[in-house]
Design a protein around this motif. Sequence first.
Motif, PDB file in Angstrom:
ATOM      1  N   TRP A 195      20.846 -48.416  -0.290  1.00  0.00           N
ATOM      2  CA  TRP A 195      19.907 -47.310  -0.464  1.00  0.00           C
ATOM      3  C   TRP A 195      20.642 -45.981  -0.341  1.00  0.00           C
ATOM      4  O   TRP A 195      21.575 -45.842   0.454  1.00  0.00           O
ATOM      5  CB  TRP A 195      18.815 -47.378   0.597  1.00  0.00           C
ATOM      6  N   LEU A 196      20.205 -45.004  -1.117  1.00  0.00           N
ATOM      7  CA  LEU A 196      20.849 -43.693  -1.119  1.00  0.00           C
ATOM      8  C   LEU A 196      19.809 -42.597  -0.957  1.00  0.00           C
ATOM      9  O   LEU A 196      18.820 -42.562  -1.687  1.00  0.00           O
ATOM     10  CB  LEU A 196      21.618 -43.488  -2.429  1.00  0.00           C
ATOM     11  N   THR A 197      20.020 -41.729   0.028  1.00  0.00           N
ATOM     12  CA  THR A 197      19.207 -40.526   0.202  1.00  0.00           C
ATOM     13  C   THR A 197      20.165 -39.333   0.250  1.00  0.00           C
ATOM     14  O   THR A 197      21.382 -39.494   0.159  1.00  0.00           O
ATOM     15  CB  THR A 197      18.381 -40.584   1.503  1.00  0.00           C
ATOM     16  N   SER A 198      19.617 -38.139   0.446  1.00  0.00           N
ATOM     17  CA  SER A 198      20.480 -36.959   0.541  1.00  0.00           C
ATOM     18  C   SER A 198      21.304 -36.969   1.823  1.00  0.00           C
ATOM     19  O   SER A 198      22.311 -36.258   1.928  1.00  0.00           O
ATOM     20  CB  SER A 198      19.621 -35.691   0.495  1.00  0.00           C
ATOM     21  N   ARG A 199      20.908 -37.804   2.800  1.00  0.00           N
ATOM     22  CA  ARG A 199      21.576 -37.799   4.107  1.00  0.00           C
ATOM     23  C   ARG A 199      22.417 -39.030   4.380  1.00  0.00           C
ATOM     24  O   ARG A 199      23.258 -39.013   5.298  1.00  0.00           O
ATOM     25  CB  ARG A 199      20.528 -37.647   5.215  1.00  0.00           C
ATOM     26  N   ALA A 200      22.204 -40.116   3.637  1.00  0.00           N
ATOM     27  CA  ALA A 200      22.922 -41.344   3.964  1.00  0.00           C
ATOM     28  C   ALA A 200      23.007 -42.284   2.776  1.00  0.00           C
ATOM     29  O   ALA A 200      22.134 -42.295   1.897  1.00  0.00           O
ATOM     30  CB  ALA A 200      22.233 -42.057   5.130  1.00  0.00           C
ATOM     31  N   TYR A 201      24.087 -43.073   2.769  1.00  0.00           N
ATOM     32  CA  TYR A 201      24.179 -44.256   1.933  1.00  0.00           C
ATOM     33  C   TYR A 201      24.184 -45.434   2.891  1.00  0.00           C
ATOM     34  O   TYR A 201      25.044 -45.519   3.782  1.00  0.00           O
ATOM     35  CB  TYR A 201      25.454 -44.251   1.096  1.00  0.00           C
ATOM     36  N   ALA A 202      23.207 -46.318   2.780  1.00  0.00           N
ATOM     37  CA  ALA A 202      23.047 -47.416   3.728  1.00  0.00           C
ATOM     38  C   ALA A 202      23.100 -48.747   2.996  1.00  0.00           C
ATOM     39  O   ALA A 202      22.657 -48.860   1.849  1.00  0.00           O
ATOM     40  CB  ALA A 202      21.730 -47.279   4.491  1.00  0.00           C
ATOM     41  N   TYR A 228      26.418 -44.665   5.962  1.00  0.00           N
ATOM     42  CA  TYR A 228      27.641 -43.900   5.739  1.00  0.00           C
ATOM     43  C   TYR A 228      27.286 -42.482   5.314  1.00  0.00           C
ATOM     44  O   TYR A 228      26.253 -42.243   4.682  1.00  0.00           O
ATOM     45  CB  TYR A 228      28.499 -44.558   4.646  1.00  0.00           C
ATOM     46  N   ASN A 229      28.161 -41.552   5.643  1.00  0.00           N
ATOM     47  CA  ASN A 229      28.018 -40.196   5.139  1.00  0.00           C
ATOM     48  C   ASN A 229      28.267 -40.236   3.633  1.00  0.00           C
ATOM     49  O   ASN A 229      29.354 -40.638   3.207  1.00  0.00           O
ATOM     50  CB  ASN A 229      29.018 -39.272   5.832  1.00  0.00           C
ATOM     51  N   PRO A 230      27.293 -39.855   2.804  1.00  0.00           N
ATOM     52  CA  PRO A 230      27.465 -40.001   1.354  1.00  0.00           C
ATOM     53  C   PRO A 230      28.500 -39.060   0.752  1.00  0.00           C
ATOM     54  O   PRO A 230      28.928 -39.254  -0.379  1.00  0.00           O
ATOM     55  CB  PRO A 230      26.064 -39.703   0.805  1.00  0.00           C
ATOM     56  N   PHE A 260      10.860 -59.098  11.001  1.00  0.00           N
ATOM     57  CA  PHE A 260      10.589 -58.070   9.990  1.00  0.00           C
ATOM     58  C   PHE A 260      10.773 -56.710  10.648  1.00  0.00           C
ATOM     59  O   PHE A 260      10.277 -56.486  11.752  1.00  0.00           O
ATOM     60  CB  PHE A 260       9.155 -58.220   9.477  1.00  0.00           C
ATOM     61  N   ALA A 261      11.508 -55.823   9.991  1.00  0.00           N
ATOM     62  CA  ALA A 261      11.735 -54.496  10.576  1.00  0.00           C
ATOM     63  C   ALA A 261      11.727 -53.428   9.504  1.00  0.00           C
ATOM     64  O   ALA A 261      12.048 -53.687   8.342  1.00  0.00           O
ATOM     65  CB  ALA A 261      13.062 -54.460  11.332  1.00  0.00           C
ATOM     66  N   VAL A 262      11.360 -52.222   9.908  1.00  0.00           N
ATOM     67  CA  VAL A 262      11.497 -51.030   9.081  1.00  0.00           C
ATOM     68  C   VAL A 262      12.543 -50.140   9.733  1.00  0.00           C
ATOM     69  O   VAL A 262      12.511 -49.908  10.942  1.00  0.00           O
ATOM     70  CB  VAL A 262      10.155 -50.284   8.933  1.00  0.00           C
ATOM     71  N   ILE A 263      13.488 -49.663   8.919  1.00  0.00           N
ATOM     72  CA  ILE A 263      14.607 -48.863   9.412  1.00  0.00           C
ATOM     73  C   ILE A 263      14.609 -47.506   8.722  1.00  0.00           C
ATOM     74  O   ILE A 263      14.396 -47.414   7.508  1.00  0.00           O
ATOM     75  CB  ILE A 263      15.936 -49.591   9.170  1.00  0.00           C
ATOM     76  N   ASP A 264      14.819 -46.457   9.499  1.00  0.00           N
ATOM     77  CA  ASP A 264      14.959 -45.104   8.973  1.00  0.00           C
ATOM     78  C   ASP A 264      16.437 -44.885   8.676  1.00  0.00           C
ATOM     79  O   ASP A 264      17.254 -44.743   9.599  1.00  0.00           O
ATOM     80  CB  ASP A 264      14.457 -44.090  10.006  1.00  0.00           C
ATOM     81  N   VAL A 265      16.794 -44.873   7.392  1.00  0.00           N
ATOM     82  CA  VAL A 265      18.210 -44.758   7.042  1.00  0.00           C
ATOM     83  C   VAL A 265      18.709 -43.319   7.110  1.00  0.00           C
ATOM     84  O   VAL A 265      19.920 -43.090   7.092  1.00  0.00           O
ATOM     85  CB  VAL A 265      18.491 -45.358   5.645  1.00  0.00           C
TER      86      VAL A 265
END
Length: 515
Positions: free
Chosen positions: A142-149, A159-161, A207-212
């Motif tokens: 998954w990729l956001t503006s703050r992380a690549y997970a 990871y720091n993207p 089952f879990a939800v994670i904030d990446v």
Amino acid sequence: MSQPPVPPPSQGRPPQPPPYPQQAGPYQLPQSYGPYQPQPGPLTQGQNPYLQPQFPPPPQQPPTRRRRLPLVLGAVVAVLAVLTTGTVLMLRDDSTRSDGRASATSPPPAPTPTTIDGRQLLTVDAPKPKSSGDYIQTPGAWLTSRAYATGAERAVTGYNPTTGKLAWTVPLSGGLCGASRNVTSAGLVAVVFHATKDAVKSHCTRFAVIDVNKGVKVWEKPITDESVSLGLGLNVAISDTVAAAGWPGGSAAYATSTGAPAWTAPADGCTQEEHLGGKELLTLSYCETSAGMRFRVGERDPGTGEATWRYEVPKAEGAWLVSSEPLVLGLLQNDDGLDADQLVTVSDAGKVQSTIPLGDDYVAGCGEAGGCGATVVSGDTAYLGSDPHSYSAGNRITAFDLTTGKAIRSFPAPDDSTLVPMRAEGKALVAVQKAEPATPAEVLRLDPATGKSTTLMEMPNELSLNSTLHSLISNDVKVPMLYEDGRFFLHTGSGYFAGAASPDPMTLAFTTSRS
């Protein structure tokens, strides 16, 4: 509850080697499979491709169309029969959008990179199981503006993207069984994993939800239905309101923000469900109707679990959710267990708006990874790559108008290579060109309005690297390839087991930034 019919086995199919080591005792795999069971083979044993290229030799004659071997939603009887034998199959990391990025609000676009020359940003070696009973899967990217997970060994890592440096690790009680393909606008992803470190004896009941964005576990809940077993046919998805999992004979969902139970079984009269995430959760079910067992698409009320049906497929051997806005389905009308042979667009009123016949010409990428990973939908346009039917010929990507079902533009692959659709960028498409022995991989922007192709990134032209990227770039990847603002990420969620050396890194990323 009646069970759906199972098509007869295909004729002439060669036995497939098991993905799990034969020394696994009572959990060994059978030597052959039914027509709708996933059939991944073992990881190739051999040297690291950075030392020795592994390009396949050209065939003497054009190969026949390869089988994509989907686990069709309707083949519940065959799947349940396998589960009761105590065997282990490759687990699926299916779910939602085809690009793995935030599904709603995205950050403002970064300035256009000043160079197209890609340099290596991140490399993570494949995990190395320590014993014959150890089996590791790493689904999810998954990729956001703050992380690549990504999924990792009994963990999710971030990871720091920009720098590619490890930023955080969220440990899990056991190995991953499945992960949502998408990430919500708030940076949340859903994962299902084993209750303990023993991947053979423990079931996929966590089952879990994670904030990446933050690198924290929001909540973790048990899956109380033991029929989830070892995760065969597991599908995981997340929306802004509901996180859900589906498998043959079972379904479970929780409120995304709190983990409060939403439902614990398939909708009334249904035997199996798959889910598609995004702003709202969409559910594809196989249900008993007045006309017999049929595929239905709808939404389930997170408070009551009741389903509101939007569309009922008249008849199909298999079905996949491709897109929710607009609603696009991949349908299998033949009983040969191949990829979807048509795409159907359904209007908000539940009526078929258009049908795109695919036949043997186009690769939708529907199958064991859930959804149709090689199909990109953006607004009223769908992008599909053709099947070249030969290792010596290139393919093309065609843009189809979903309102009419007609082709509006085709982009031939340069250098007799293969183009793979990756994600939409406005009304254009971002695609990746597969590396060949003397041709580096490239990320391209294809504009259907003008027919123009623009190179966004070119990887280094090195024989060993070309070999690795030739292997990692494919229409059939289970984990989405991701590109954003001059950064290209690849991750494999395939299974690893003792004694089978992985020829490729688990994670590989490139950037055009020189800082």
